[in-house]
Write an enzyme that holds these catalytic residues in place. Structure first.
Site, PDB file in Angstrom:
ATOM      1  N   GLY A  10       0.811  -1.223   0.000  1.00 25.69           N
ATOM      2  CA  GLY A  10       0.000   0.000   0.000  1.00 25.69           C
ATOM      3  C   GLY A  10       0.841   1.268   0.000  1.00 25.69           C
ATOM      4  O   GLY A  10       2.078   1.228  -0.092  1.00 25.69           O
ATOM      5  N   SER A  34      -6.126  -6.162  -1.748  1.00 26.60           N
ATOM      6  CA  SER A  34      -7.525  -5.723  -1.716  1.00 26.60           C
ATOM      7  C   SER A  34      -7.610  -4.222  -1.977  1.00 26.60           C
ATOM      8  O   SER A  34      -8.636  -3.731  -2.428  1.00 26.60           O
ATOM      9  CB  SER A  34      -8.188  -6.085  -0.382  1.00 26.60           C
ATOM     10  OG  SER A  34      -7.460  -5.529   0.688  1.00 26.60           O
ATOM     11  N   SER A 124      -3.793   6.602  13.728  1.00 28.14           N
ATOM     12  CA  SER A 124      -4.142   7.827  13.008  1.00 28.14           C
ATOM     13  C   SER A 124      -4.520   8.925  13.986  1.00 28.14           C
ATOM     14  O   SER A 124      -5.063   8.661  15.069  1.00 28.14           O
ATOM     15  CB  SER A 124      -5.339   7.523  12.106  1.00 28.14           C
ATOM     16  OG  SER A 124      -5.921   8.714  11.631  1.00 28.14           O
ATOM     17  N   TYR A 149     -14.136   3.648  10.871  1.00 27.28           N
ATOM     18  CA  TYR A 149     -12.701   3.528  10.576  1.00 27.28           C
ATOM     19  C   TYR A 149     -11.884   4.023  11.782  1.00 27.28           C
ATOM     20  O   TYR A 149     -10.974   3.349  12.259  1.00 27.28           O
ATOM     21  CB  TYR A 149     -12.357   4.336   9.311  1.00 27.28           C
ATOM     22  CG  TYR A 149     -10.922   4.772   9.242  1.00 27.28           C
ATOM     23  CD1 TYR A 149      -9.917   3.875   8.903  1.00 27.28           C
ATOM     24  CD2 TYR A 149     -10.554   6.089   9.543  1.00 27.28           C
ATOM     25  CE1 TYR A 149      -8.593   4.277   8.865  1.00 27.28           C
ATOM     26  CE2 TYR A 149      -9.234   6.490   9.511  1.00 27.28           C
ATOM     27  CZ  TYR A 149      -8.261   5.584   9.180  1.00 27.28           C
ATOM     28  OH  TYR A 149      -6.947   5.991   9.161  1.00 27.28           O
ATOM     29  N   LYS A 153      -9.255   2.046  14.684  1.00 25.48           N
ATOM     30  CA  LYS A 153      -7.904   2.468  15.098  1.00 25.48           C
ATOM     31  C   LYS A 153      -7.855   2.598  16.624  1.00 25.48           C
ATOM     32  O   LYS A 153      -6.903   2.149  17.271  1.00 25.48           O
ATOM     33  CB  LYS A 153      -7.528   3.812  14.458  1.00 25.48           C
ATOM     34  CG  LYS A 153      -7.377   3.768  12.946  1.00 25.48           C
ATOM     35  CD  LYS A 153      -6.170   2.948  12.531  1.00 25.48           C
ATOM     36  CE  LYS A 153      -5.992   2.862  11.031  1.00 25.48           C
ATOM     37  NZ  LYS A 153      -5.048   1.829  10.615  1.00 25.48           N
ATOM     38  N   TYR A 177      -0.557   8.873  12.623  1.00 28.03           N
ATOM     39  CA  TYR A 177      -0.231   9.662  11.437  1.00 28.03           C
ATOM     40  C   TYR A 177      -1.161  10.848  11.331  1.00 28.03           C
ATOM     41  O   TYR A 177      -2.360  10.717  11.548  1.00 28.03           O
ATOM     42  CB  TYR A 177      -0.439   8.861  10.144  1.00 28.03           C
ATOM     43  CG  TYR A 177       0.185   7.498  10.047  1.00 28.03           C
ATOM     44  CD1 TYR A 177       1.358   7.161  10.723  1.00 28.03           C
ATOM     45  CD2 TYR A 177      -0.396   6.534   9.232  1.00 28.03           C
ATOM     46  CE1 TYR A 177       1.917   5.901  10.583  1.00 28.03           C
ATOM     47  CE2 TYR A 177       0.160   5.274   9.087  1.00 28.03           C
ATOM     48  CZ  TYR A 177       1.313   4.958   9.770  1.00 28.03           C
ATOM     49  OH  TYR A 177       1.852   3.716   9.627  1.00 28.03           O
ATOM     50  N   ARG A 231      -4.849  21.343   8.283  1.00 32.29           N
ATOM     51  CA  ARG A 231      -4.335  20.013   8.611  1.00 32.29           C
ATOM     52  C   ARG A 231      -2.817  20.021   8.610  1.00 32.29           C
ATOM     53  O   ARG A 231      -2.177  20.893   8.032  1.00 32.29           O
ATOM     54  CB  ARG A 231      -4.797  18.983   7.559  1.00 32.29           C
ATOM     55  CG  ARG A 231      -6.302  18.775   7.469  1.00 32.29           C
ATOM     56  CD  ARG A 231      -6.854  18.063   8.684  1.00 32.29           C
ATOM     57  NE  ARG A 231      -8.290  17.815   8.563  1.00 32.29           N
ATOM     58  CZ  ARG A 231      -9.242  18.686   8.887  1.00 32.29           C
ATOM     59  NH1 ARG A 231      -8.919  19.877   9.359  1.00 32.29           N
ATOM     60  NH2 ARG A 231     -10.515  18.368   8.758  1.00 32.29           N
TER      61      ARG A 231
HETATM   62  C1  UD1 Z   1      -9.150  11.947   6.713  1.00 34.30           C
HETATM   63  C2  UD1 Z   1      -9.707  11.142   7.847  1.00 34.30           C
HETATM   64  C3  UD1 Z   1      -8.573  10.583   8.650  1.00 34.30           C
HETATM   65  C4  UD1 Z   1      -7.635   9.795   7.770  1.00 34.30           C
HETATM   66  C5  UD1 Z   1      -7.129  10.705   6.667  1.00 34.30           C
HETATM   67  C6  UD1 Z   1      -6.241   9.942   5.715  1.00 34.30           C
HETATM   68  C7  UD1 Z   1     -11.505  11.702   9.503  1.00 34.30           C
HETATM   69  C8  UD1 Z   1     -12.415  12.757  10.029  1.00 34.30           C
HETATM   70  N1  UD1 Z   1     -10.616  12.025   8.592  1.00 34.30           N
HETATM   71  O1  UD1 Z   1      -8.526  13.101   7.272  1.00 34.30           O
HETATM   72  O2  UD1 Z   1      -9.066   9.738   9.629  1.00 34.30           O
HETATM   73  O3  UD1 Z   1      -6.572   9.284   8.508  1.00 34.30           O
HETATM   74  O4  UD1 Z   1      -8.236  11.221   5.951  1.00 34.30           O
HETATM   75  O5  UD1 Z   1      -5.390  10.824   5.060  1.00 34.30           O
HETATM   76  O6  UD1 Z   1     -11.611  10.604   9.920  1.00 34.30           O
HETATM   77  N2  UD1 Z   1     -11.029  18.723   1.608  1.00 34.30           N
HETATM   78  C9  UD1 Z   1     -11.632  19.547   0.677  1.00 34.30           C
HETATM   79  N3  UD1 Z   1     -11.980  19.002  -0.521  1.00 34.30           N
HETATM   80  C10 UD1 Z   1     -11.749  17.691  -0.856  1.00 34.30           C
HETATM   81  C11 UD1 Z   1     -11.132  16.866   0.115  1.00 34.30           C
HETATM   82  C12 UD1 Z   1     -10.787  17.421   1.342  1.00 34.30           C
HETATM   83  O7  UD1 Z   1     -11.858  20.727   0.904  1.00 34.30           O
HETATM   84  O8  UD1 Z   1     -12.107  17.262  -1.968  1.00 34.30           O
HETATM   85  C13 UD1 Z   1     -10.594  19.312   2.892  1.00 34.30           C
HETATM   86  C14 UD1 Z   1     -11.230  18.706   4.136  1.00 34.30           C
HETATM   87  O9  UD1 Z   1     -12.412  19.346   4.483  1.00 34.30           O
HETATM   88  C15 UD1 Z   1     -10.097  18.907   5.160  1.00 34.30           C
HETATM   89  C16 UD1 Z   1      -8.814  18.804   4.333  1.00 34.30           C
HETATM   90  O10 UD1 Z   1      -9.213  19.074   2.994  1.00 34.30           O
HETATM   91  O11 UD1 Z   1     -10.164  20.198   5.705  1.00 34.30           O
HETATM   92  C17 UD1 Z   1      -8.164  17.432   4.394  1.00 34.30           C
HETATM   93  O12 UD1 Z   1      -9.128  16.432   4.089  1.00 34.30           O
HETATM   94  P1  UD1 Z   1      -8.710  14.915   3.831  1.00 34.30           P
HETATM   95  O13 UD1 Z   1      -7.548  14.854   2.898  1.00 34.30           O
HETATM   96  O14 UD1 Z   1      -9.936  14.158   3.456  1.00 34.30           O
HETATM   97  O15 UD1 Z   1      -8.172  14.436   5.241  1.00 34.30           O
HETATM   98  P2  UD1 Z   1      -8.868  14.516   6.700  1.00 34.30           P
HETATM   99  O16 UD1 Z   1     -10.329  14.681   6.598  1.00 34.30           O
HETATM  100  O17 UD1 Z   1      -8.087  15.492   7.497  1.00 34.30           O
END
Ligand code: UD1
Length: 338
Positions: A10, A34, A124, A149, A153, A177, A231
């Protein structure tokens, strides 16, 4: 010491495999593909120039896993194998609990049978849920998860805690992470999400390559500097090196230890989009949309414990993250698929 990587084909496992071999460790990988591809194993071998044993097995298949322990002289395990899509876990909770807990329990039973007492677990920052304060320390409250999920964890962390209470010679490291992004500098391995990506960086890079039209920015009314979510994005190669540091640590320590693996720096969604544009000279169209349910405003690490006890800290910055993500995406527009 020979190290078994479950789920080693992965995204994070493949990068860790390379860093472990660079550091002189022997590795064994098992993966059931998978959520990964055989091509990833070939590329790990290409980048490292090294051969290693690979087993196509499901970690929950006990006889198959026992055969691996029977044949290989495993000294430590890094347990990456598990389902990881947040949204899917809400839709299919039973499958997530069954898979993530079964694989871990089968692995622990097998480790006990073969006397292997060193385990590093892919946890995580999701275990912190909505944190009371940022930066987040390892001592912050855990268990306010917002999806199955995250609960798996959390539960696996508690299982490992109990194992360490029962056996004082067992050594477990929980690596929490933050947000892994980027790819190996060779452009040969990287993140290969199935279908439309849920996470921000793969989404941006698929817009860049023309597979998706625009990035939906999930809300600009959060209490952050520009209103978009903040983030702690960490380059996957830095993250992989964190695992090497954890392996060195468990060689010399018993008991349970928890480390945040992040950069301690928070970037907003708009920071990431603009950094990607600047690093790669590509315009990324985006549109502000509604918030995504379950998202929090801010999440970034206090990673000082890893620096102090593991001697590890992230070295790569946002430009490396954006540049390396794009190199991988551009060279492999369909990921590992032809
Ligand atoms: C999510 C999971 C985390 C997991 C991680 C893997 C939750 C709440 N979050 O984190 O458990 O370990 O992914 O990397 O369980 N965003 C946009 N547009 C998009 C996608 C994301 O604006 O199309 C924003 C989100 O609102 C957030 C940021 O980008 O503010 C990061 O999002 P994302 O990459 O999905 O990660 P997390 O939600 O922080």
């Amino acid at each position: 010491m020979k190290i078994l990587l479950t789920g080693g084909a992965g995204y994070i496992g493949s990068h860790t495999a390379i860093e472990l071999m660079n550091a002189g460790y022997e590795i064994v990988i098992c993966d059931d593909f998978s959520n990964s591809k055989p091509e990833s194993i070939k590329r790990i071998k290409k980048i490292s120039g090294k051969e290693f044993p690979f087993y196509e097995i499901d970690v929950a298949d006990k006889p198959a896993l026992e055969e691996v322990f029977e044949k290989e002289n495993i000294g430590a395990v890094i347990h990456f194998a598990g389902y990881k899509a947040v949204g899917e876990s809400v839709a299919k909770p039973v499958s997530y609990y069954r898979n993530n807990l079964d694989t871990t329990l089968t692995l622990l039973e097998t480790m006990q049978k073969y006397g292997v007492k060193n385990l590093i677990f892919s946890s995580s920052a999701t275990v912190y849920g909505a944190p009371d304060e940022v930066p987040i320390k390892e001592t912050a409250v855990v268990g306010r998860c917002t999806n199955p999920y995250g609960w798996t964890k959390y539960m696996i962390e508690r299982i490992l805690e109990s194992v360490c209470v029962s056996d004082k010679t067992f050594s477990a490291v929980l690596l929490r992470y933050f947000n892994p992004v980027g790819a190996h500098i060779s452009g040969l391995i990287g993140e290969d999400p199935q279908g439309i990506p849920n996470n921000l960086m793969p989404y941006i890079s698929q817009v860049a390559v023309g597979k998706l039209k625009e990035v939906g920015v999930f809300g600009n009314d959060y209490p952050t500097k520009d209103g978009t979510g903040v983030r702690d994005y960490i380059h996957v190669v830095d993250l992989a090196k964190g695992h090497v540091a954890a392996v060195k640590y468990i060689e010399n320590n018993d008991g349970l230890e928890v480390f945040n693996l992040g950069t301690s720096v928070g970037y907003s969604v708009l920071d990431m989009i603009h950094a990607f544009e600047e690093a790669n000279g590509i315009k990324i169209p985006y549109r502000i949309t509604d918030r995504r349910p379950g998202d929090i405003a801010e999440c970034f690490a206090d990673a000082s414990k890893a620096k102090e006890k593991l001697g590890w800290q992230a070295e790569l910055g946002i430009v490396d993250m954006c540049r390396d993500t794009w190199r991988w995406q551009k060279n492999n527009p369909n990921g590992y698929s032809e």
